[in-house]
Design a protein around this motif. Structure first.
Motif, PDB file in Angstrom:
ATOM      1  N   LYS A   1       0.835  -1.203   0.000  1.00 52.85           N
ATOM      2  CA  LYS A   1       0.000   0.000   0.000  1.00 52.85           C
ATOM      3  C   LYS A   1       0.869   1.253   0.000  1.00 52.85           C
ATOM      4  CE  LYS A   1      -4.025  -2.011   2.289  1.00 52.85           C
ATOM      5  NZ  LYS A   1      -5.025  -1.834   3.375  1.00 52.85           N
ATOM      6  N   GLN A   2       0.241   2.366  -0.353  1.00 52.45           N
ATOM      7  CA  GLN A   2       0.952   3.639  -0.342  1.00 52.45           C
ATOM      8  C   GLN A   2       1.068   4.180   1.079  1.00 52.45           C
ATOM      9  OE1 GLN A   2      -1.172   6.230  -3.100  1.00 52.45           O
ATOM     10  NE2 GLN A   2       0.249   5.668  -4.733  1.00 52.45           N
ATOM     11  N   ARG A   3       2.065   5.006   1.281  1.00 45.91           N
ATOM     12  CA  ARG A   3       2.220   5.658   2.568  1.00 45.91           C
ATOM     13  C   ARG A   3       1.054   6.630   2.767  1.00 45.91           C
ATOM     14  NH1 ARG A   3       8.131   7.756   4.199  1.00 45.91           N
ATOM     15  NH2 ARG A   3       8.483   5.607   3.467  1.00 45.91           N
ATOM     16  N   GLU A   4       0.503   6.628   3.983  1.00 47.47           N
ATOM     17  CA  GLU A   4      -0.652   7.467   4.257  1.00 47.47           C
ATOM     18  C   GLU A   4      -0.465   8.235   5.559  1.00 47.47           C
ATOM     19  OE1 GLU A   4      -4.147   5.052   4.786  1.00 47.47           O
ATOM     20  OE2 GLU A   4      -3.334   4.028   6.538  1.00 47.47           O
ATOM     21  N   LEU A   5      -1.131   9.372   5.629  1.00 51.47           N
ATOM     22  CA  LEU A   5      -1.111  10.167   6.851  1.00 51.47           C
ATOM     23  C   LEU A   5      -1.868   9.437   7.952  1.00 51.47           C
ATOM     24  CD1 LEU A   5      -0.690  12.912   8.400  1.00 51.47           C
ATOM     25  CD2 LEU A   5      -2.942  13.554   7.487  1.00 51.47           C
ATOM     26  N   VAL A   6      -1.280   9.452   9.152  1.00 48.20           N
ATOM     27  CA  VAL A   6      -1.974   8.949  10.336  1.00 48.20           C
ATOM     28  C   VAL A   6      -2.451  10.129  11.173  1.00 48.20           C
ATOM     29  CG1 VAL A   6      -1.802   7.575  12.430  1.00 48.20           C
ATOM     30  CG2 VAL A   6      -0.585   6.844  10.361  1.00 48.20           C
TER      31      VAL A   6
END
Length: 120
Positions: A43-48
């Protein structure tokens, strides 16, 4: 140069808690934004969660009500308290800082990442 060092990842059962820490160091004049991203396999890096524009915070919808971001400005440190963890929270968690250096350059720095694994 700005360096970020994360700590606090690990293996936890579903429903458990973990607390991540990220310390920024180096030629820092000020930090404009600082927070956490994650990347699960495939998966792509995402904001937490992150701080922006002073005390404003952004959270991913998937973590609202379970995760809390906090910081200690004097220590250039940001924390992520993660409660009620789910297997889908399993990922490598990365700290990011948007900083202005002592020579007034604006940079985006990333930590090396810390693994969080939630077992079902």
């Amino acid at each position: 140069q700005v360096q970020l060092v994360e700590s606090g990842g690990g293996l936890v059962q579903a429903g458990g808690s973990l607390r991540l820490s990220c310390v920024a160091s180096g030629s820092i004049f000020s930090i404009k934004a600082m927070g956490w991203y994650r990347q699960a396999p495939g998966k792509q890096r995402e904001l937490v969660a992150r701080f922006t524009n002073g005390d404003s915070t952004n959270y991913a919808d998937s973590v609202k009500g379970r995760f809390t971001i906090s910081r200690d400005n004097a220590k250039n440190t940001v924390y992520l308290q993660m409660n009620s963890l789910k297997p889908e929270d399993t990922a490598v968690y990365y700290c990011n800082a948007q900083a202005i250096t002592t020579v007034r350059a604006t940079i985006s720095a990333w930590g090396q990442g810390t693994q969080v694994t939630v077992s079902s």
